[in-house]
Design an enzyme around this catalytic site. Structure first.
Site, PDB file in Angstrom:
ATOM      1  N   GLY A   1     -28.006  19.981   2.789  1.00  0.00           N
ATOM      2  CA  GLY A   1     -29.211  20.401   3.505  1.00  0.00           C
ATOM      3  C   GLY A   1     -29.516  21.876   3.376  1.00  0.00           C
ATOM      4  O   GLY A   1     -30.676  22.269   3.162  1.00  0.00           O
ATOM      5  N   THR A   2     -28.491  22.714   3.488  1.00  0.00           N
ATOM      6  CA  THR A   2     -28.696  24.163   3.378  1.00  0.00           C
ATOM      7  C   THR A   2     -29.197  24.537   1.994  1.00  0.00           C
ATOM      8  O   THR A   2     -30.114  25.360   1.846  1.00  0.00           O
ATOM      9  CB  THR A   2     -27.387  24.911   3.678  1.00  0.00           C
ATOM     10  OG1 THR A   2     -27.002  24.664   5.037  1.00  0.00           O
ATOM     11  CG2 THR A   2     -27.560  26.412   3.488  1.00  0.00           C
TER      12      THR A   2
ATOM     13  N   THR B   1     -23.587  17.669   2.790  1.00  0.00           N
ATOM     14  CA  THR B   1     -24.886  16.985   2.870  1.00  0.00           C
ATOM     15  C   THR B   1     -25.913  17.619   1.937  1.00  0.00           C
ATOM     16  O   THR B   1     -26.854  16.961   1.490  1.00  0.00           O
ATOM     17  CB  THR B   1     -25.440  17.023   4.298  1.00  0.00           C
ATOM     18  OG1 THR B   1     -25.691  18.389   4.675  1.00  0.00           O
ATOM     19  CG2 THR B   1     -24.460  16.400   5.276  1.00  0.00           C
TER      20      THR B   1
ATOM     21  N   ARG C   1     -32.222  31.547  14.037  1.00  0.00           N
ATOM     22  CA  ARG C   1     -32.566  30.304  14.733  1.00  0.00           C
ATOM     23  C   ARG C   1     -33.866  30.497  15.515  1.00  0.00           C
ATOM     24  O   ARG C   1     -33.959  31.325  16.409  1.00  0.00           O
ATOM     25  CB  ARG C   1     -31.436  29.879  15.673  1.00  0.00           C
ATOM     26  CG  ARG C   1     -31.717  28.546  16.363  1.00  0.00           C
ATOM     27  CD  ARG C   1     -30.468  27.932  16.941  1.00  0.00           C
ATOM     28  NE  ARG C   1     -29.520  27.502  15.924  1.00  0.00           N
ATOM     29  CZ  ARG C   1     -29.633  26.385  15.208  1.00  0.00           C
ATOM     30  NH1 ARG C   1     -30.699  25.596  15.385  1.00  0.00           N
ATOM     31  NH2 ARG C   1     -28.727  26.062  14.321  1.00  0.00           N
TER      32      ARG C   1
ATOM     33  N   GLY D   1       0.783  -1.232   0.000  1.00  0.00           N
ATOM     34  CA  GLY D   1       0.000   0.000   0.000  1.00  0.00           C
ATOM     35  C   GLY D   1       0.810   1.274   0.000  1.00  0.00           C
ATOM     36  O   GLY D   1       0.256   2.360  -0.184  1.00  0.00           O
ATOM     37  N   GLU D   2       2.121   1.185   0.230  1.00  0.00           N
ATOM     38  CA  GLU D   2       2.965   2.381   0.203  1.00  0.00           C
ATOM     39  C   GLU D   2       3.128   2.892  -1.228  1.00  0.00           C
ATOM     40  O   GLU D   2       3.101   2.119  -2.189  1.00  0.00           O
ATOM     41  CB  GLU D   2       4.337   2.079   0.806  1.00  0.00           C
ATOM     42  CG  GLU D   2       4.299   1.810   2.299  1.00  0.00           C
ATOM     43  CD  GLU D   2       5.670   1.549   2.884  1.00  0.00           C
ATOM     44  OE1 GLU D   2       5.742   1.386   4.114  1.00  0.00           O
ATOM     45  OE2 GLU D   2       6.663   1.512   2.124  1.00  0.00           O
TER      46      GLU D   2
ATOM     47  N   GLN E   1     -10.571  22.247   9.204  1.00  0.00           N
ATOM     48  CA  GLN E   1     -10.079  22.088  10.577  1.00  0.00           C
ATOM     49  C   GLN E   1      -9.089  23.221  10.855  1.00  0.00           C
ATOM     50  O   GLN E   1      -7.878  23.019  10.920  1.00  0.00           O
ATOM     51  CB  GLN E   1      -9.428  20.714  10.752  1.00  0.00           C
ATOM     52  CG  GLN E   1     -10.412  19.565  10.571  1.00  0.00           C
ATOM     53  CD  GLN E   1      -9.805  18.225  10.913  1.00  0.00           C
ATOM     54  OE1 GLN E   1      -9.091  18.094  11.900  1.00  0.00           O
ATOM     55  NE2 GLN E   1     -10.078  17.224  10.088  1.00  0.00           N
TER      56      GLN E   1
ATOM     57  N   LYS F   1     -29.972  34.100   8.265  1.00  0.00           N
ATOM     58  CA  LYS F   1     -30.410  32.944   9.047  1.00  0.00           C
ATOM     59  C   LYS F   1     -30.804  33.371  10.457  1.00  0.00           C
ATOM     60  O   LYS F   1     -30.083  34.120  11.105  1.00  0.00           O
ATOM     61  CB  LYS F   1     -29.301  31.890   9.112  1.00  0.00           C
ATOM     62  CG  LYS F   1     -28.976  31.243   7.769  1.00  0.00           C
ATOM     63  CD  LYS F   1     -27.897  30.192   7.906  1.00  0.00           C
ATOM     64  CE  LYS F   1     -27.601  29.520   6.578  1.00  0.00           C
ATOM     65  NZ  LYS F   1     -26.527  28.507   6.699  1.00  0.00           N
TER      66      LYS F   1
ATOM     67  N   ASP G   1     -21.861  28.709  -3.298  1.00  0.00           N
ATOM     68  CA  ASP G   1     -21.158  28.434  -2.043  1.00  0.00           C
ATOM     69  C   ASP G   1     -19.808  27.794  -2.343  1.00  0.00           C
ATOM     70  O   ASP G   1     -19.502  27.483  -3.495  1.00  0.00           O
ATOM     71  CB  ASP G   1     -21.994  27.527  -1.142  1.00  0.00           C
ATOM     72  CG  ASP G   1     -21.713  27.761   0.345  1.00  0.00           C
ATOM     73  OD1 ASP G   1     -20.815  28.565   0.664  1.00  0.00           O
ATOM     74  OD2 ASP G   1     -22.390  27.152   1.183  1.00  0.00           O
TER      75      ASP G   1
END
EC number: 2.7.6.1
Length: 287
Positions: free
Chosen positions: A218-219, A216, A187, A35-36, A92, A185, A211
């Site tokens: 959803g927005t 997903t 809430r 796999g390397e 991240q 938006k 965007d």
């Protein structure tokens, strides 16, 4: 000097189009039985542009990028530029719980060990480019997105799904000479968010929602439903990166008149090529 490219495993879907405008360096990239990765550079030179998108399997593509960099240095190349259409770990970008890393910082530092310049497409947080030790450029493919939708919008408008994406909508709208705005938006409850387009009338008009990433979906689905309820004629959705969760393409496609993404990641709705933007931004060559 003729520009020379190395195409990583994560950018093979771009190779044919790039080869029409530049030389592709001869390389051998394969996997050992365990796999390397194995990389061999079969030509010599001074300056090279490596293209490698780091979608799934992200870690494999990233390690390959580093090994390519080392092989190029070993082959005598002195200046290495790296084009990363989709940069893994870019979301991240902050510590939310004690003990976490800033993963995108680690990736930037790793890439900086071998590469002098870094070009990315529509990175989640442009400020994270400061972690790269050399020259770093964020490219937003507004022109190719605008040209793809030019004949579909007519007297339409461009919307961002939230205020944070407004600059993207603005760039596309300005190229097309159209009105632009965003969704606000609010809430209402822990499980419900109200979305409202700000200061625009969508009735009878074609609308493009822009965007950076669709995961997903959803927005986008909720935004499309709201626009249809407000009388929009057609709703188109576009994003730079199609990081689609399972079933997301089908769900979004059902809710809108057309879904399209660029080919930073190869998907069945990657209808917009970023190669012209690579040629403009990196090579300064019209394509």
């Amino acid at each position: 000097m003729n520009k020379v490219f190395v195409i990583g495993s994560g950018a093979k879907h771009l190779e044919e189009e790039i080869s029409k405008n530049a030389k592709i360096l001869k390389t051998e990239i394969k996997k050992f039985p365990d796999g390397e990765k194995y990389v061999r550079i079969l030509e010599h030179g001074e300056e090279v542009i490596v293209v490698q998108s780091t979608y799934r399997p992200q870690d494999e593509h990233l390690i390959e990028t580093i090994i390519i960099g080392d092989a190029l240095k070993e082959a005598g190349f002195e200046k290495l530029k790296l084009v990363v259409p989709y940069l893994a770990y870019s979301r991240q970008d902050r510590v939310t719980k004690e003990g976490e890393p800033i993963s995108v910082r680690a990736i930037m530092k790793m890439l900086g060990l071998y590469y002098d310049e870094l070009y990315v497409f529509d990175i989640h947080n442009p400020k994270t480019l400061d972690f790269f030790p050399g020259k770093a450029v964020n490219i937003y493919p507004a022109k190719v997105i605008a040209e793809y939708f030019r004949d579909k919008l007519e007297n339409g408008l461009v919307l961002a799904p939230d205020r944070g994406a407004l600059e993207r909508a603005k760039e596309v709208a300005n190229i097309l000479g159209l009105e632009y705005s965003h969704f606000e938006k609010e809430r209402i409850s822990p499980t419900e968010v109200k979305m409202t387009p700000v200061d625009v009338n969508v009735k009878g008009r074609n609308v493009l929602i822009v965007d950076d990433i669709i995961s997903t979906g959803g927005t986008m689905i909720r935004a499309a439903e709201i626009l249809k309820d407000l009388g929009a004629e057609k709703v188109f959705v576009v994003a730079t990166h199609g990081v689609f969760a399972e079933g997301a393409i089908e769900r979004v496609s059902k809710a809108v008149d057309e879904l399209a993404v660029t080919n930073t990641i190869p998907t069945k709705v990657s209808k917009i090529s970023i190669v012209p933007e690579i040629m403009r931004s990196i090579l300064e060559v019209k394509s």
